[in-house]
Design a protein around this motif. Structure first.
Motif, PDB file in Angstrom:
ATOM      1  N   ARG A   1      32.256  33.492  42.897  1.00 39.96           N
ATOM      2  CA  ARG A   1      33.871  33.097  43.035  1.00 39.96           C
ATOM      3  C   ARG A   1      34.431  33.313  42.397  1.00 39.96           C
ATOM      4  NH1 ARG A   1      35.473  30.788  46.405  1.00 39.96           N
ATOM      5  NH2 ARG A   1      35.979  28.659  46.483  1.00 39.96           N
TER       6      ARG A   1
ATOM      7  N   GLU B   1      39.233  33.043  38.098  1.00 39.38           N
ATOM      8  CA  GLU B   1      40.070  32.306  38.628  1.00 39.38           C
ATOM      9  C   GLU B   1      39.730  31.139  39.365  1.00 39.38           C
ATOM     10  OE1 GLU B   1      43.210  31.929  36.929  1.00 39.38           O
ATOM     11  OE2 GLU B   1      43.415  33.731  36.318  1.00 39.38           O
ATOM     12  N   ALA B   2      38.943  31.468  39.951  1.00 45.02           N
ATOM     13  CA  ALA B   2      38.101  30.724  41.553  1.00 45.02           C
ATOM     14  C   ALA B   2      37.364  29.601  40.673  1.00 45.02           C
ATOM     15  CB  ALA B   2      38.210  30.930  42.468  1.00 45.02           C
TER      16      ALA B   2
ATOM     17  N   ALA C   1      35.933  44.910  37.600  1.00 44.13           N
ATOM     18  CA  ALA C   1      37.034  45.460  37.763  1.00 44.13           C
ATOM     19  C   ALA C   1      38.833  45.069  38.375  1.00 44.13           C
ATOM     20  CB  ALA C   1      36.644  46.758  38.516  1.00 44.13           C
ATOM     21  N   ILE C   2      38.172  44.838  39.932  1.00 45.09           N
ATOM     22  CA  ILE C   2      39.584  44.412  40.600  1.00 45.09           C
ATOM     23  C   ILE C   2      40.503  42.933  39.759  1.00 45.09           C
ATOM     24  CG2 ILE C   2      40.118  43.616  43.068  1.00 45.09           C
ATOM     25  CD1 ILE C   2      39.472  46.364  42.629  1.00 45.09           C
ATOM     26  N   GLU C   3      39.567  41.907  40.368  1.00 42.98           N
ATOM     27  CA  GLU C   3      40.225  40.771  39.885  1.00 42.98           C
ATOM     28  C   GLU C   3      40.758  40.278  37.946  1.00 42.98           C
ATOM     29  OE1 GLU C   3      39.550  35.862  40.400  1.00 42.98           O
ATOM     30  OE2 GLU C   3      38.007  36.687  38.740  1.00 42.98           O
TER      31      GLU C   3
ATOM     32  N   PRO D   1      42.125  43.779  34.981  1.00 42.14           N
ATOM     33  CA  PRO D   1      43.563  44.047  34.396  1.00 42.14           C
ATOM     34  C   PRO D   1      44.464  43.883  33.801  1.00 42.14           C
ATOM     35  CG  PRO D   1      42.344  44.276  37.225  1.00 42.14           C
ATOM     36  CD  PRO D   1      41.483  43.599  36.178  1.00 42.14           C
ATOM     37  N   PHE D   2      44.157  41.905  33.247  1.00 37.34           N
ATOM     38  CA  PHE D   2      44.828  41.161  32.597  1.00 37.34           C
ATOM     39  C   PHE D   2      44.448  40.590  31.582  1.00 37.34           C
ATOM     40  CE2 PHE D   2      46.476  41.716  36.443  1.00 37.34           C
ATOM     41  CZ  PHE D   2      48.963  42.570  36.428  1.00 37.34           C
TER      42      PHE D   2
ATOM     43  N   VAL E   1      32.359  48.031  47.137  1.00 36.28           N
ATOM     44  CA  VAL E   1      33.479  47.293  48.266  1.00 36.28           C
ATOM     45  C   VAL E   1      32.863  46.202  49.355  1.00 36.28           C
ATOM     46  CG1 VAL E   1      35.925  47.183  49.044  1.00 36.28           C
ATOM     47  CG2 VAL E   1      35.277  47.983  46.759  1.00 36.28           C
TER      48      VAL E   1
ATOM     49  N   ARG F   1      30.964  43.442  49.894  1.00 34.92           N
ATOM     50  CA  ARG F   1      31.084  41.960  49.784  1.00 34.92           C
ATOM     51  C   ARG F   1      31.952  41.729  51.167  1.00 34.92           C
ATOM     52  NH1 ARG F   1      32.130  38.456  45.641  1.00 34.92           N
ATOM     53  NH2 ARG F   1      33.960  36.967  46.297  1.00 34.92           N
TER      54      ARG F   1
ATOM     55  N   LEU G   1      49.769  42.218  42.254  1.00 30.25           N
ATOM     56  CA  LEU G   1      49.823  42.364  41.290  1.00 30.25           C
ATOM     57  C   LEU G   1      48.333  41.467  40.648  1.00 30.25           C
ATOM     58  CD1 LEU G   1      50.863  44.045  38.544  1.00 30.25           C
ATOM     59  CD2 LEU G   1      52.476  42.422  37.926  1.00 30.25           C
ATOM     60  N   ARG G   2      48.349  40.242  40.806  1.00 27.56           N
ATOM     61  CA  ARG G   2      47.774  39.100  40.551  1.00 27.56           C
ATOM     62  C   ARG G   2      46.949  38.589  41.093  1.00 27.56           C
ATOM     63  NH1 ARG G   2      46.860  38.488  35.891  1.00 27.56           N
ATOM     64  NH2 ARG G   2      47.971  36.890  34.254  1.00 27.56           N
TER      65      ARG G   2
ATOM     66  N   GLU H   1      44.524  33.530  43.792  1.00 25.19           N
ATOM     67  CA  GLU H   1      44.473  32.642  42.902  1.00 25.19           C
ATOM     68  C   GLU H   1      44.783  32.137  41.313  1.00 25.19           C
ATOM     69  OE1 GLU H   1      42.718  30.083  43.089  1.00 25.19           O
ATOM     70  OE2 GLU H   1      41.744  31.413  45.286  1.00 25.19           O
ATOM     71  N   ALA H   2      45.431  33.440  41.036  1.00 26.22           N
ATOM     72  CA  ALA H   2      45.964  33.872  39.551  1.00 26.22           C
ATOM     73  C   ALA H   2      47.754  33.870  39.818  1.00 26.22           C
ATOM     74  CB  ALA H   2      45.949  34.919  38.874  1.00 26.22           C
TER      75      ALA H   2
ATOM     76  N   GLN I   1      51.820  49.615  37.002  1.00 22.22           N
ATOM     77  CA  GLN I   1      51.554  48.597  37.259  1.00 22.22           C
ATOM     78  C   GLN I   1      50.320  47.950  36.757  1.00 22.22           C
ATOM     79  OE1 GLN I   1      54.876  45.487  38.409  1.00 22.22           O
ATOM     80  NE2 GLN I   1      54.864  46.540  39.543  1.00 22.22           N
ATOM     81  N   ARG I   2      49.423  49.422  37.482  1.00 20.17           N
ATOM     82  CA  ARG I   2      47.823  49.025  37.830  1.00 20.17           C
ATOM     83  C   ARG I   2      47.291  48.411  38.770  1.00 20.17           C
ATOM     84  NH1 ARG I   2      43.531  50.246  33.560  1.00 20.17           N
ATOM     85  NH2 ARG I   2      44.351  51.875  32.007  1.00 20.17           N
TER      86      ARG I   2
ATOM     87  N   VAL J   1      41.798  46.326  49.104  1.00 19.69           N
ATOM     88  CA  VAL J   1      40.260  45.884  47.849  1.00 19.69           C
ATOM     89  C   VAL J   1      40.717  44.944  47.206  1.00 19.69           C
ATOM     90  CG1 VAL J   1      39.571  47.324  46.308  1.00 19.69           C
ATOM     91  CG2 VAL J   1      40.041  48.531  48.366  1.00 19.69           C
ATOM     92  N   ASN J   2      41.797  44.458  46.759  1.00 22.43           N
ATOM     93  CA  ASN J   2      41.932  43.227  45.729  1.00 22.43           C
ATOM     94  C   ASN J   2      42.187  42.610  46.475  1.00 22.43           C
ATOM     95  OD1 ASN J   2      42.507  45.503  44.116  1.00 22.43           O
ATOM     96  ND2 ASN J   2      45.165  44.787  43.333  1.00 22.43           N
TER      97      ASN J   2
ATOM     98  N   GLU K   1      37.783  39.602  46.305  1.00 21.36           N
ATOM     99  CA  GLU K   1      38.410  38.362  45.862  1.00 21.36           C
ATOM    100  C   GLU K   1      39.061  37.192  46.317  1.00 21.36           C
ATOM    101  OE1 GLU K   1      42.410  36.142  42.815  1.00 21.36           O
ATOM    102  OE2 GLU K   1      42.510  37.317  44.832  1.00 21.36           O
TER     103      GLU K   1
ATOM    104  N   ARG L   1      42.469  50.739  39.834  1.00 20.19           N
ATOM    105  CA  ARG L   1      42.989  49.917  39.250  1.00 20.19           C
ATOM    106  C   ARG L   1      42.098  49.619  37.389  1.00 20.19           C
ATOM    107  NH1 ARG L   1      45.600  44.496  40.712  1.00 20.19           N
ATOM    108  NH2 ARG L   1      44.397  42.965  39.726  1.00 20.19           N
TER     109      ARG L   1
END
Lengths: 204, 204
Positions: A23, A26-27, A110-112, A115-116, A170, A173, B22-23, B26-27, B100-101, B107-108, B112, B173
DNA sequence: GCCAATCTAGATCGATCGTTCTATAACAAC
DNA sequence: GTTGTTATAGAACGATCGATCTAGATTGGC
């Protein structure tokens, strides 16, 4: 001189991997995690600090148990050209048998989540370097042995292999289809062969 | 016979794309979205139904404005081998200038949000088919023109290109480095060339 | 047997989530 | 100008979030 843990850290981490892998970060709620790990929320926080710390530990364990294990097992066991081929074919096999479409926790991270979060990003980036280094060793050795083309630098070829690996994961999924993943791989493996014709491919 | 909208739907959708891209899904909170879109929460729900509906509209608009626009612009304007090369080089250029990557919203989404939402999954899967079909047209035409190798089927080659595209966008990313993305691309483009030597490549 | 330390389960915290409600404002039709 | 319809802003809803607190259980050391 205190009360001992009632759970096995490896076992509960495997349960955490399962949820995060499926999941994402975040989820997945801390309650989901505690349920799946079969421990109370307080024990989770006591053992792993917070959700973030648990994710980092789970991700590292995932990388150890899947990718690093695979590299350690394959690389010393066969010639470099075969090692690359077996590496990819194992991953495709796993992708096709993944009924839950979890894909790849590395790519998902890497995707979700990476980055932050500098900590997650570091884990992912360092590990991508490890995979690239594995490919680089195989390609370089293959070139020296004359079983991999010299038409491109080992550096470029290993980067291409890294890119294809991520692309496969990718697709795993969202479109985990045998014809797609196996068809995709054929030209890529042939790319490693010399233009004068392949030598050392398992596929012939 | 009612009060008209005070906002432009395209403009607020662009703002929603920005946050979701960007986020992720979910986020990003509905309050984040409403702030960025400069409308009240109630207006958001009135216009788009719910967060899910807004995401679906934003994703479709993103695909139209980036990928579909690129294909429509490039494909009729140049020979097929060049079209593939320009397509990838544009994407790498965008990846490298993305401070901002954000990576790739397609793909995101695939990683996600699509796996657990049939609506999102459908948008992503259908679009991946479109991209594969674009590659397939280019490769087939290139083979007929003699500028793309016949060593592999057009089907396999277009699948490889799709895989590489997704891999590039994952790396965008987490490791958006020129040497990595451009190095990665070189062997892949050469893979399209005949073993007897490339014809029609822009890179020579 | 008692102390210090660390574990456990479950209740609970304030914050934030997606969503809806309330009240009002702006238009078209008549 | 009245009416009907839809848009607006902001308060408010219950639910759930990550995290902590309370209370009690379990150990080794003395």
């Amino acid at each position: 001189m205190a009360r001992p843990r009632e759970f096995d850290e490896g076992a509960v981490l495997d349960a955490a991997i399962e949820r995060f892998w499926l999941r994402g970060y975040e989820a997945t709620s801390v309650r989901d995690l505690a349920d799946e790990m079969q421990i109370a929320g307080a024990s989770l926080y006591n053992a792993f600090g917070d959700k973030r710390g648990l994710y980092a530990k789970a991700l590292n364990r995932y990388l150890d148990q899947t990718f690093r294990e695979r590299i350690r097992r394959i690389e010393p066991a066969m010639p470099p050209r075969e090692a690359i081929e077996v590496f990819f074919k194992e991953i495709i096999k796993r992708s096709l048998s993944d009924k839950q479409r979890r894909g790849c926790m590395l790519v998902n991270s890497a995707i979700e989540s990476a980055p932050f979060d500098p900590g997650f990003l570091s884990i992912v980036a360092i590990f991508l370097d490890e995979v690239e280094a594995f490919f680089l060793r195989c390609v370089s050795k293959g070139q020296k042995d004359g079983v991999v083309t010299r038409a491109h630098s080992a550096s470029d070829l290993s980067k291409s292999l890294l890119g294809i690996l991520l692309g496969i994961r990718v697709l795993a999924r969202v479109r985990p289809e045998r014809a797609l993943l196996e068809g995709l791989l054929r030209p890529v493996l042939a790319m490693l062969d010399d233009a004068r014709g392949p030598r050392g491919s398992l596929s012939r």
